[in-house]
Design a protein around this motif. Structure first.
Motif, mmCIF file in Angstrom:
data_model
loop_
_atom_site.group_PDB
_atom_site.id
_atom_site.type_symbol
_atom_site.label_atom_id
_atom_site.label_comp_id
_atom_site.label_asym_id
_atom_site.label_seq_id
_atom_site.Cartn_x
_atom_site.Cartn_y
_atom_site.Cartn_z
ATOM 1 N N PRO A 20 0.797 -1.234 0.000
ATOM 2 C CA PRO A 20 0.000 0.000 0.000
ATOM 3 C C PRO A 20 0.829 1.283 0.000
ATOM 4 C CG PRO A 20 -0.925 -1.602 1.511
ATOM 5 C CD PRO A 20 0.394 -2.148 1.081
ATOM 6 N N ASP A 21 1.964 1.292 0.700
ATOM 7 C CA ASP A 21 2.754 2.520 0.777
ATOM 8 C C ASP A 21 3.299 2.942 -0.589
ATOM 9 O OD1 ASP A 21 2.328 2.849 3.463
ATOM 10 O OD2 ASP A 21 4.191 1.860 4.076
ATOM 11 N N SER A 22 3.379 2.002 -1.524
ATOM 12 C CA SER A 22 3.867 2.343 -2.863
ATOM 13 C C SER A 22 2.823 3.110 -3.669
ATOM 14 C CB SER A 22 4.262 1.071 -3.623
ATOM 15 O OG SER A 22 3.116 0.283 -3.911
ATOM 16 N N LEU A 23 1.617 3.223 -3.129
ATOM 17 C CA LEU A 23 0.530 3.891 -3.847
ATOM 18 C C LEU A 23 0.386 5.364 -3.453
ATOM 19 C CD1 LEU A 23 -2.104 1.018 -3.544
ATOM 20 C CD2 LEU A 23 -0.617 1.523 -5.487
ATOM 21 N N ARG A 24 1.273 5.850 -2.652
ATOM 22 C CA ARG A 24 1.227 7.257 -2.270
ATOM 23 C C ARG A 24 1.756 8.127 -3.404
ATOM 24 N NH1 ARG A 24 0.797 7.977 3.332
ATOM 25 N NH2 ARG A 24 0.750 5.993 4.487
ATOM 26 N N GLY A 25 1.225 9.324 -3.531
ATOM 27 C CA GLY A 25 1.716 10.247 -4.549
ATOM 28 C C GLY A 25 0.825 10.318 -5.770
ATOM 29 N N ALA A 26 1.247 11.082 -6.779
ATOM 30 C CA ALA A 26 0.567 11.251 -8.075
ATOM 31 C C ALA A 26 -0.752 11.999 -7.978
ATOM 32 C CB ALA A 26 0.338 9.900 -8.752
ATOM 33 N N GLY A 27 -1.040 12.596 -6.829
ATOM 34 C CA GLY A 27 -2.325 13.255 -6.645
ATOM 35 C C GLY A 27 -2.605 14.416 -7.574
ATOM 36 N N ASP A 28 -1.563 15.166 -7.967
ATOM 37 C CA ASP A 28 -1.784 16.346 -8.800
ATOM 38 C C ASP A 28 -2.231 15.982 -10.210
ATOM 39 O OD1 ASP A 28 0.724 15.180 -9.111
ATOM 40 O OD2 ASP A 28 1.615 17.022 -9.904
ATOM 41 N N LEU A 29 -2.033 14.724 -10.605
ATOM 42 C CA LEU A 29 -2.413 14.311 -11.962
ATOM 43 C C LEU A 29 -3.534 13.269 -11.981
ATOM 44 C CD1 LEU A 29 1.149 13.928 -13.551
ATOM 45 C CD2 LEU A 29 -0.429 15.841 -13.838
ATOM 46 N N TRP A 47 -6.616 1.021 -0.498
ATOM 47 C CA TRP A 47 -7.598 2.086 -0.712
ATOM 48 C C TRP A 47 -7.323 3.268 0.219
ATOM 49 C CZ3 TRP A 47 -10.525 5.092 -3.170
ATOM 50 C CH2 TRP A 47 -11.580 5.787 -2.587
ATOM 51 N N ARG A 48 -6.975 2.987 1.460
ATOM 52 C CA ARG A 48 -6.695 4.053 2.419
ATOM 53 C C ARG A 48 -5.459 4.847 2.009
ATOM 54 N NH1 ARG A 48 -6.994 1.820 8.474
ATOM 55 N NH2 ARG A 48 -6.717 4.068 8.831
ATOM 56 N N ALA A 49 -4.493 4.171 1.392
ATOM 57 C CA ALA A 49 -3.267 4.851 0.975
ATOM 58 C C ALA A 49 -3.486 5.733 -0.244
ATOM 59 C CB ALA A 49 -2.175 3.820 0.687
ATOM 60 N N VAL A 50 -4.313 5.276 -1.170
ATOM 61 C CA VAL A 50 -4.489 6.003 -2.423
ATOM 62 C C VAL A 50 -5.583 7.067 -2.341
ATOM 63 C CG1 VAL A 50 -6.230 4.528 -3.526
ATOM 64 C CG2 VAL A 50 -4.495 5.646 -4.930
ATOM 65 N N ARG A 51 -6.473 6.947 -1.380
ATOM 66 C CA ARG A 51 -7.608 7.884 -1.294
ATOM 67 C C ARG A 51 -7.179 9.347 -1.281
ATOM 68 N NH1 ARG A 51 -10.475 11.426 -1.432
ATOM 69 N NH2 ARG A 51 -12.561 11.719 -0.535
ATOM 70 N N PRO A 52 -6.155 9.767 -0.505
ATOM 71 C CA PRO A 52 -5.754 11.185 -0.520
ATOM 72 C C PRO A 52 -5.302 11.683 -1.888
ATOM 73 C CG PRO A 52 -4.886 10.093 1.429
ATOM 74 C CD PRO A 52 -5.420 9.007 0.542
ATOM 75 N N ALA A 53 -4.788 10.770 -2.730
ATOM 76 C CA ALA A 53 -4.314 11.181 -4.057
ATOM 77 C C ALA A 53 -5.450 11.626 -4.958
ATOM 78 C CB ALA A 53 -3.560 10.026 -4.719
ATOM 79 N N LEU A 54 -6.687 11.333 -4.580
ATOM 80 C CA LEU A 54 -7.839 11.714 -5.396
ATOM 81 C C LEU A 54 -8.381 13.096 -5.043
ATOM 82 C CD1 LEU A 54 -9.777 8.299 -5.262
ATOM 83 C CD2 LEU A 54 -8.024 9.036 -6.896
ATOM 84 N N MET A 55 -7.798 13.736 -4.024
ATOM 85 C CA MET A 55 -8.359 14.997 -3.538
ATOM 86 C C MET A 55 -8.081 16.178 -4.461
ATOM 87 S SD MET A 55 -8.047 14.827 0.626
ATOM 88 C CE MET A 55 -6.254 14.801 0.690
ATOM 89 N N ASP A 56 -6.896 16.218 -5.082
ATOM 90 C CA ASP A 56 -6.514 17.381 -5.889
ATOM 91 C C ASP A 56 -7.538 17.712 -6.964
ATOM 92 O OD1 ASP A 56 -4.118 16.111 -4.677
ATOM 93 O OD2 ASP A 56 -3.069 17.808 -5.591
ATOM 94 N N ARG A 57 -7.923 16.692 -7.704
ATOM 95 C CA ARG A 57 -8.858 16.882 -8.822
ATOM 96 C C ARG A 57 -10.264 16.354 -8.515
ATOM 97 N NH1 ARG A 57 -5.941 16.230 -14.685
ATOM 98 N NH2 ARG A 57 -3.959 17.262 -14.197
ATOM 99 N N LYS A 58 -10.480 16.008 -7.249
ATOM 100 C CA LYS A 58 -11.762 15.404 -6.862
ATOM 101 C C LYS A 58 -12.078 14.221 -7.778
ATOM 102 C CE LYS A 58 -13.680 19.702 -5.002
ATOM 103 N NZ LYS A 58 -14.805 20.683 -5.048
ATOM 104 N N ALA A 59 -11.055 13.406 -7.977
ATOM 105 C CA ALA A 59 -11.164 12.281 -8.910
ATOM 106 C C ALA A 59 -12.124 11.212 -8.390
ATOM 107 C CB ALA A 59 -9.786 11.672 -9.144
#
Length: 298
Positions: A107-116, A133-145
């Protein structure tokens, strides 16, 4: 490339941010996800789309499907795929958007890439790690993906985190009929269950449940044949999860399908007064109701 699947088309018209599809085997969950991904990628040049699968091996089928589907597509005469990076499991589209295929194991490898990040697919979500899912969820905030969760229920833990996500998208849920206590009556059309408002419903969620029979490109007789041929190795619960996409666990009786079929066909025998006969009527999700007749020494 994609065939006209009416149910998929209906799902694609909905705009809720969080969508979950619990569907039987061979329903077409992967094609649904790829259809939605192509639309989002083309409308958002330079964006990122992630497909997260339970483990690295699980990424292969979706990767192959994407390569075959997108490789055959042309946009204004140009190939949709600009290049592929097999080592990184990445498809780069002609407009600069990219689709990456990842595993939920770390899961920790899924952090980042939120701006795109513009869209997320959780493939076979019921078998993915919840921490992914918990790790990647914050990455969806930038664009409300948005995110699309597709799966059949988990065999060992049907009502896991995927079920929680799916439940939030249901307007109504089934509940034991308060009049008959599940035995079946006029109020519940003798099913033993009634629909009640779902207290877990959230407005940003939408979910669906379909069986393998809902794929218009697979003959019902083929599914029936599969059940008949392989039924001896499948319990009733297996069928309800894998074919009907029901979130069932240990609350139902676990018998092989062939045993159930044998009881349904049965055979006649003369009444024996030395035995006591017991009749028990129950409601199920696969059939409206069933009646068990057993006998025991008096």
């Amino acid at each position: 490339y994609f065939k006209d699947h009416p149910i998929q088309q209906e799902i694609l018209t909905h705009t809720e941010r969080w969508q979950a599809v619990s569907a039987g085997r061979r329903f077409g969950k992967g094609n649904l996800a790829l259809r939605k991904s192509a639309t989002i990628a083309l409308r958002n040049p330079g964006c990122r789309i992630w497909v997260i699968s339970p483990n690295y091996s699980f990424t292969q089928p979706m990767w192959d499907k994407a390569i075959n589907a997108y490789g055959a597509m042309r946009i204004d005469g140009y190939k949709l795929i600009k290049k592929t990076k097999l080592k990184d499991r990445m498809i780069v589209f002609s407009n600069g958007s990219a689709m990456e295929f990842k595993s939920s194991v770390e899961p920790d490898s899924l952090r980042g890439a939120g701006d795109l990040m513009e869209f997320l697919i959780m493939d076979e979500a019921a078998y993915c790690e919840k921490e992914a899912w918990r790790a990647v969820r914050p990455a969806l905030m930038d664009r409300k993906a948005p995110a699309l969760f597709i799966s059949t229920p988990n065999r060992n833990n049907p009502k896991n985190w995927f079920y929680d996500i799916w439940l939030r998208g249901q307007v109504n849920i089934s509940s034991t009929c308060p009049i008959c206590g599940g035995a079946g009556c006029d109020k519940c059309d003798f099913t033993g269950e009634i629909d009640i408002p779902n207290p877990s419903k959230k407005s940003a969620y939408r979910s669906w449940q379909y069986s393998s029979y809902d794929n218009p490109f697979i003959d019902d007789e083929e599914i029936n044949s599969f059940i008949e041929d392989e039924g001896s190795d499948w319990s009733e619960l297996d069928l309800r999860r894998e074919i009907y996409a029901e979130f069932v666990g240990g609350e139902a009786v676990v018998f092989p399908y062939t045993s159930i079929k044998g009881c349904e066909e049965g055979y006649e025998e003369d009444f024996d007064p030395s035995y006591s006969y017991v009749i028990d009527r129950k409601s199920t999700r696969l059939n409206s109701s069933h009646t068990d007749i057993s006998r025991m020494p008096s």
